[in-house]
Design an enzyme around this catalytic site. Structure first.
Site, PDB file in Angstrom:
ATOM      1  N   SER A   1       0.835  -1.191   0.000  1.00  0.00           N
ATOM      2  CA  SER A   1       0.000   0.000   0.000  1.00  0.00           C
ATOM      3  C   SER A   1       0.881   1.257   0.000  1.00  0.00           C
ATOM      4  O   SER A   1       1.758   1.391  -0.841  1.00  0.00           O
ATOM      5  CB  SER A   1      -0.918  -0.095   1.231  1.00  0.00           C
ATOM      6  OG  SER A   1      -2.011   0.729   1.163  1.00  0.00           O
TER       7      SER A   1
ATOM      8  N   ASP B   1      -8.532  -6.641  -5.043  1.00  0.00           N
ATOM      9  CA  ASP B   1      -8.181  -5.358  -4.412  1.00  0.00           C
ATOM     10  C   ASP B   1      -8.720  -4.216  -5.277  1.00  0.00           C
ATOM     11  O   ASP B   1      -8.140  -3.866  -6.300  1.00  0.00           O
ATOM     12  CB  ASP B   1      -6.656  -5.270  -4.278  1.00  0.00           C
ATOM     13  CG  ASP B   1      -6.201  -4.028  -3.513  1.00  0.00           C
ATOM     14  OD1 ASP B   1      -7.024  -3.110  -3.291  1.00  0.00           O
ATOM     15  OD2 ASP B   1      -5.016  -3.977  -3.137  1.00  0.00           O
TER      16      ASP B   1
ATOM     17  N   HIS C   1      -7.955  -5.502  -0.540  1.00  0.00           N
ATOM     18  CA  HIS C   1      -6.657  -4.919  -0.221  1.00  0.00           C
ATOM     19  C   HIS C   1      -6.003  -5.652   0.961  1.00  0.00           C
ATOM     20  O   HIS C   1      -4.782  -5.787   1.033  1.00  0.00           O
ATOM     21  CB  HIS C   1      -6.859  -3.440   0.093  1.00  0.00           C
ATOM     22  CG  HIS C   1      -5.594  -2.650   0.198  1.00  0.00           C
ATOM     23  ND1 HIS C   1      -4.629  -2.648  -0.781  1.00  0.00           N
ATOM     24  CD2 HIS C   1      -5.122  -1.820   1.170  1.00  0.00           C
ATOM     25  CE1 HIS C   1      -3.621  -1.855  -0.418  1.00  0.00           C
ATOM     26  NE2 HIS C   1      -3.901  -1.361   0.762  1.00  0.00           N
TER      27      HIS C   1
END
Lengths: 404, 404
Positions: free
Chosen positions: B181, B349, B382
């Site tokens: 991320s 995601d 995610h």
């Protein structure tokens, strides 16, 4: 087609013209799912077209979370903001400023709900803040506005109020009921609760029950409102303070869930708001999409009541055909439906995904019901329901005129 | 593997054991993208494994929005809540209670970042609230906590702080940099800013720039915080009030975007919280997913600083390789990269969608760079980045050991 005076707003081809919202008080108390009764109950409504002598040409349209009774034509007293922007369809600013109804593209002469043939009735839902009785109405027990003393309501309660209202109009049966999103839930509930009174239902971008993620988005929106100290446990009326900040956050969350990731990318990309470079500002919107959200939130809080948002969001989350009418089985829930069903949904709608409409269609088919499902390939997410009218119109016209 | 005493928490196979967070003060002021300088700057960090005599075995791991320096092993002073639940991985409650690092599954003997071979360094990012200098640090100009007097920072500023920190440790070059991320954004920025100092980067579930929808979610989360009156324009320290309500809403929004619709459906369905029927409650959680969100929000606000959330979210939204380094072109932005790149992303995601990693891989390939992309088919959104470690480990081990 009605003619307009020179001084009024210009008509469009197929407009129902200038309309005025009317009000009707139900004669008795309304029993609710929660066990309480509500009295008095006022329903705000509009009608378009003419009722046939045999009263058999009525179409009821049901609005979504943030809508109102003004579904078509030009409002006699245009509000500053229209429920038409309830789904971020801000491309229509001109239309909104003229007080155009939220579903004007679908209701009128020659349109999907053709007022040359049908008498279209639109009500503000129970719990609303645009004329129908809701948490901002006076509570006769206290002489003050209900606030959170208003009973928790369900989609079925909204439908019961509509039925009592139509009884007062002397309308026994409905040619059709339609609505998008929460409006589609009302159409489905009508067909389950009063199977003999409705011949066609057209739930659009709707579902038999929100998915877990949809329940979660609604919980966040409600929490944003109730966590705002200005909400004051729901008793903010007359205090000079209302939970506008929380409402704004709720609306922002709603807006994104009504759009699709790809339509947002198409519309906003990563364009900066003010220049070619970032301004190193922590709280000022830097990107167009940030400004857009703030703008939409600011408009919404001016026209909508926070408690109505809470109650309607709760009803939306509760709605679950299988739990309410089928002991957990969708097929059992729909087995008494007599209406023919037209389901329309949109490929990019991730809040009310096509798979839900498909599950509903399968349950209806499994019970031998007449059901037609159209998954329209459109990029605008849940908003497609208001933006992709052109492709829905012929489907709906054909469905409503088809008498087997 | 380190041995634990009988009284400490039990070790797992491959654990780095008990670790303590350390602190280092940078010797001079840190220049920032916004034009300001920051001084003093303290960096909180942990290290795992042993530095080789030639100092060529260093791997820097970079954490995401809500993480900290405690990436592996057991904390010597376990916090009540761990950054490990930053992504809703609440299945690991036992591990969290033992103070396990947020990436413990990946860092340790025999793991992806193998401490038998590598010296792994993990820092709390600039702007953080877990030991590194951030808005809750003392502002030397006022003697009070910065609050919103803290400068607006970028991912590049975080990377500059890491470089200055590594300079102090006498570490010239890095075998690898990795993170998920926002951590992946730092890895990418390192490779662009300091091409000769990094040999491998492994950005996981990351992107060269958030999409429009990601910018929007971040804007909503920040707005929820800044609209909370307890935020007090960022100067809430020492007032006895902090924007916990707004932080809770921000965290709820974050949580849903870290999950996928299907994993939420799998995990929560529409199960009611307390009984077989709804309770007609407006504000009390009725569904398990509602309780889950409230629970997660409640935990998060206890361990995280709202201003750090704001600054980090802003940096995350600003991040845009093409704008910052390529005049709008991603291929231009990456042309100076010398590191070999391993990109890992996850099919479900939707916040950091695979298409972004694919675009990045294409840009690198177009410049003749060495790049490997794996799209792992995993259902957890995610969050997969923290939940699907088993499939990442062999990919990363192979990539890091591959010296052409």
């Amino acid at each position: 087609m009605q003619q307009m005076t020179q001084t009024g707003p210009k008509t469009r081809e197929g407009s129902v013209g200038v309309v005025e919202t009317q009000f009707l008080d139900l004669p008795g108390p309304l029993p609710l799912d929660c066990g309480r009764e509500l009295f008095p109950v006022r329903i705000a409504y509009e009608t378009y077209g003419s009722l046939s002598p045999t009263r058999d040409n009525v179409i009821l349209v049901c609005h979504a979370l943030s809508g109102d009774a003004h579904a078509a034509g030009y409002s006699a007293a245009p509000p500053q903001e229209s429920a038409r922007d309830g789904f971020g369809a801000d491309e229509r600013d001109v239309a909104k400023k003229a007080g155009l109804g939220w579903w004007d593209g679908m209701i009128g002469p020659g349109k999907a709900f053709d007022t040359d043939h049908y008498y279209v009735v639109s009500t503000n839902l129970l719990g609303g803040c645009r004329g129908s009785t809701g948490p901002s109405s006076l509570n006769p027990a206290t002489g003050k506005q209900y606030g959170t003393d208003f009973p928790v309501i369900t989609v079925a309660d909204m439908v019961r109020a509509q039925r009592a209202f139509l009884d007062e109009l002397g309308i026994e049966s409905l040619h059709a009921i339609s609505g998008g999103s929460l409006g589609g839930m009302q159409a489905l509930t009508w067909a389950v609760l009063y199977p003999s009174r409705v011949r066609h239902i057209v739930p659009i971008a709707s579902t038999h029950a929100l998915n877990s993620q949809g329940v979660a988005w609604n919980a966040i929106a409600r929490h944003a409102i109730t966590a705002d100290p200005d909400w004051q446990h729901g008793h903010y009326y007359g205090t000079g303070r209302a939970p506008l900040a929380g409402m704004g956050v709720a609306r922002m969350v709603g807006h994104i869930t009504y759009l699709s990731a790809s339509s947002m990318k198409e519309k906003f990309a990563r364009r900066l708001q003010r220049s070619d470079d970032i301004a190193y500002e922590l709280t000022v919107p830097e990107y167009e999409v940030e400004s857009y959200l703030h703008h939409q939130a600011g408009k919404f809080v001016k026209r909508f009541d926070a408690n109505t948002y809470l109650y309607t969001s709760r009803a939306l989350s509760y709605f679950d055909l299988a739990r309410e009418y089928g002991g957990g089985s969708l097929a059992v829930a729909v087995r008494n439906i007599e209406a023919k069903t037209l389901l329309i949904c949109f490929s990019s709608d991730w809040l009310y995904p096509p798979e839900n409409s498909e599950a509903l269609a399968q349950a209806l088919e499994a019970c031998g019901k007449s059901v037609e499902l159209h998954v329209i390939d459109a990029p605008y997410g849940h908003d497609s329901f208001l933006l992709e009218e052109a492709r829905q119109i012929p489907m709906i016209r054909k469905f409503l005129s088809d008498e087997l």
